[in-house]
Design a protein around this motif. Sequence first.
Motif, PDB file in Angstrom:
ATOM      1  N   UNK A 132       0.830  -1.210   0.000  1.00 40.72           N
ATOM      2  CA  UNK A 132       0.000   0.000   0.000  1.00 40.72           C
ATOM      3  C   UNK A 132       0.861   1.254   0.000  1.00 40.72           C
ATOM      4  N   UNK A 133       0.668   2.112  -0.978  1.00 41.14           N
ATOM      5  CA  UNK A 133       1.359   3.393  -1.001  1.00 41.14           C
ATOM      6  C   UNK A 133       2.814   3.324  -1.418  1.00 41.14           C
ATOM      7  N   UNK A 134       3.286   2.163  -1.837  1.00 42.53           N
ATOM      8  CA  UNK A 134       4.697   2.062  -2.226  1.00 42.53           C
ATOM      9  C   UNK A 134       4.878   2.437  -3.693  1.00 42.53           C
ATOM     10  N   UNK A 135       6.069   2.973  -4.006  1.00 38.90           N
ATOM     11  CA  UNK A 135       6.367   3.262  -5.411  1.00 38.90           C
ATOM     12  C   UNK A 135       6.760   1.943  -6.096  1.00 38.90           C
ATOM     13  N   UNK A 136       6.837   1.934  -7.433  1.00 34.52           N
ATOM     14  CA  UNK A 136       7.112   0.665  -8.128  1.00 34.52           C
ATOM     15  C   UNK A 136       8.377  -0.027  -7.615  1.00 34.52           C
ATOM     16  N   UNK A 137       9.437   0.754  -7.370  1.00 37.54           N
ATOM     17  CA  UNK A 137      10.681   0.145  -6.876  1.00 37.54           C
ATOM     18  C   UNK A 137      10.467  -0.464  -5.490  1.00 37.54           C
ATOM     19  N   UNK A 138       9.696   0.251  -4.656  1.00 31.30           N
ATOM     20  CA  UNK A 138       9.391  -0.237  -3.306  1.00 31.30           C
ATOM     21  C   UNK A 138       8.626  -1.558  -3.378  1.00 31.30           C
ATOM     22  N   UNK A 139       7.678  -1.633  -4.318  1.00 30.38           N
ATOM     23  CA  UNK A 139       6.877  -2.860  -4.473  1.00 30.38           C
ATOM     24  C   UNK A 139       7.789  -4.025  -4.861  1.00 30.38           C
ATOM     25  N   UNK A 140       8.705  -3.745  -5.802  1.00 32.07           N
ATOM     26  CA  UNK A 140       9.621  -4.812  -6.234  1.00 32.07           C
ATOM     27  C   UNK A 140      10.495  -5.255  -5.063  1.00 32.07           C
ATOM     28  N   UNK A 141      11.002  -4.283  -4.285  1.00 31.26           N
ATOM     29  CA  UNK A 141      11.883  -4.605  -3.147  1.00 31.26           C
ATOM     30  C   UNK A 141      11.170  -5.481  -2.123  1.00 31.26           C
ATOM     31  N   UNK A 142       9.928  -5.099  -1.801  1.00 29.68           N
ATOM     32  CA  UNK A 142       9.163  -5.871  -0.804  1.00 29.68           C
ATOM     33  C   UNK A 142       8.901  -7.286  -1.337  1.00 29.68           C
ATOM     34  N   UNK A 143       8.563  -7.352  -2.633  1.00 29.38           N
ATOM     35  CA  UNK A 143       8.286  -8.658  -3.232  1.00 29.38           C
ATOM     36  C   UNK A 143       9.526  -9.559  -3.143  1.00 29.38           C
ATOM     37  N   UNK A 144      10.671  -8.965  -3.524  1.00 30.57           N
ATOM     38  CA  UNK A 144      11.921  -9.743  -3.483  1.00 30.57           C
ATOM     39  C   UNK A 144      12.217 -10.211  -2.057  1.00 30.57           C
TER      40      UNK A 144
END
Lengths: 304, 256
Positions: free
Chosen positions: A162-174
């Motif tokens: 929620x509220x993360x930028x695309x890079x943040x989303x990728x980082x959390x996913x990884x």
Amino acid sequence: MDTLFKSEALCKNYGRFPALRGVNMEIPRGSIYGFVGKNGAGKTTLIRLICGLQSPGSGSFTLMGYKNDDAQISKARRRMGAVVESPAFYKDMSARDNLIQQCLMMGLPDYKGVDELLELVGLADTAKKKARNFSLGMRQRLGIAIALCGDPDFIILDEPTNGLDPQGIIDIRELILKLNRDKGITFLISSHILDELSRLATHYGFIDKGVIVREMSAEELKKECRKSVRMKVSDIQALVRVMEKKGFEYKILDGNSADVYAEMNFSELARAFEEEGTAIITMEEHDESLEAFYLELLGGQKNA
Amino acid sequence: MLRMLYADTRAMLLSKGLRLCMGACIAYQWGYAFLMWLLLKYVLPGEGLYAEEILAVYPGIASFAVTAATLLIFTQEYSDGIITNKLCSGAKRREIFFSLMINALQLSAVMSAAAQLSGLLAAVLFGEGFYNLTLAEMADSFLELLIASAAVAVFSSALIMILGGKSVSYIVGLGIAFLCKLAGFEVMDKLYPTSGRCMLSGTKLSLYTFYDKYIPYSHFGGTPRWDMAAALAGCLGCILISLAAGLILFRKKEIR
């Protein structure tokens, strides 16, 4: 695969509003369980019950072998970390201080792992910056780091991107994939970003109006998310006639396009359209997304 | 529970709320002492500023200060989701509750001690010594302040645990402190009139005496009017009622 969490006919009412209506759900150990549902479907309510923030009206659940009414269930919760709704931390403390605080609260013998955790979630360079001044992404990472304190076996993340930028989303996913792969941590992730969830989850649970509509593995879902051919034609009526004649399943999208669900021979199809005197403008393969599957599932439920 | 208490104590000592409230109390004490010193030096020469007056500044605002500090520090347990973290990590509600209550006692003690020390320092700098206060009386007043602060801290913390970290906690907590202060003025005025004698009788006298003797908010005057047993009984009663009611309701509370 043994079961880490299992609920049986779990119900919860808020006043007269039934938030959960007989939820039966099973989370296999070692899985990444994608928990999918609309706002108000009951996702967060179920998470609150698992975390012990609220108690069920009726029904029961078992968490890591302990029943919900067992006084020892806190032992299971000690092996668990969670970020419910928004990340929880002391705003006047730095990220490091917050992790030390969590370690102290959990009674961990030392907090040597704190720096490693900060490194893992990418907050190692925040130094003495107060958590109050963190960006949304940093807050989310700190929440996850706190949930990771004490090497848990099970982590619950409520809308982690929620509220993360695309890079943040990728980082959390990884990060989630790494923790699941390397440490065997089981995750329960509720999310609205279904396509994002489809890159992570090994199992799914779909909830609607307080009821688990369907539970399935990622493989099963892949099989069910059918491939289609999206066609754009000059005359949609001609397409309908051709599809009916050939007995193909189809879905009209608008005035001149439709999705066709069938294995088809393109030359034969082109000939059939030529006979109808109509032109195929475009034709492309189309994957039905998790989102579309979910909508169809809910639609099916509504019509049932 | 000790691990929880240790963690909570650390969080309290590191919190901005404690620094803010302590800073405000000390600034008020020193501001009062400095202004009075200026006034007596340049406007009313010949009058003396005694240490008693400076030491009585904090007790005058202590009920508000302790309530505000507990609210500022402990409402974040709810508003920042700290309770959620604790419960998710396997802490029992009973542990969380008692740890917070003991922490409230510690907070009130830290505030009283710091304010007393700061008051003494201000008295040394701006005062002209003690008028007639003995060391034993000073210790008595400080003890009463400690006990009353502890009762108010536990009461307002229990209120937070019951009401949650919402603004209603602030309204109710500070509202009660304000009403008790007003009631205190009324009781003082009627029980100890500046001229003439007390005209109260019957139930009204009993009620006013009860308030003056047992209600913790009336023990912030700086000069004890009753023996320590009365203060102790009233404050202990308030603490026990707060603990019992708070624990029963917190254990049933649905946390969102």
